[in-house]
Design a protein around this motif. Structure first.
Motif, short mmCIF file in Angstrom:
data_model
loop_
_atom_site.label_atom_id
_atom_site.label_comp_id
_atom_site.label_asym_id
_atom_site.label_seq_id
_atom_site.Cartn_x
_atom_site.Cartn_y
_atom_site.Cartn_z
N ARG A 54 0.83 -1.20 0.00
CA ARG A 54 0.00 0.00 0.00
C ARG A 54 0.87 1.26 0.00
N GLU A 55 1.91 1.28 0.83
CA GLU A 55 2.79 2.44 0.88
C GLU A 55 3.53 2.64 -0.43
N GLU B 251 1.03 4.20 -2.84
CA GLU B 251 0.81 5.60 -2.49
C GLU B 251 2.00 6.47 -2.89
N GLU C 25 1.97 7.02 -6.64
CA GLU C 25 0.95 8.00 -7.01
C GLU C 25 1.41 9.43 -6.65
N ARG C 26 2.05 9.58 -5.52
CA ARG C 26 2.55 10.89 -5.10
C ARG C 26 3.62 11.41 -6.07
#
Length: 83
Positions: A65-66, A69, A72-73
């Motif tokens: 998940r990290e 994320e 995406e960032r």
């Protein structure tokens, strides 16, 4: 303040339970070993191993998940900079 997603709550609770399960399993194993009652020691080891497996599962989910994320960032920042 934002509210955590239900998946995050489940993962936090699961990781906490797994951690406590490993501690209880290890303590039970030590008590079984000290008291020389084989089934207590074996059950303690089994509980600790199950806790380790569950903890590893939730750690892998958190890492994935990290990573998503973070990707995406980075993509959003590149879009802002028009790279």
């Amino acid at each position: 303040m934002s509210h955590p997603a239900p998946e995050g709550i489940v993962e936090a609770v699961g990781a906490s339970v797994a951690s406590k399960g490993m501690m209880v399993g290890a303590a039970t194993g030590v008590v079984g070993w000290l008291s020389q009652v084989n089934w207590i020691g074996i059950s303690g080891v089994i509980i600790a191993v199950i806790g380790l497996i569950i903890s590893t599962y939730f750690q892998i989910r958190r890492d994935r998940r990290e990573h998503a994320e973070s990707a995406e960032r980075i993509k959003a920042l590149r879009d802002q900079c028009k790279l």
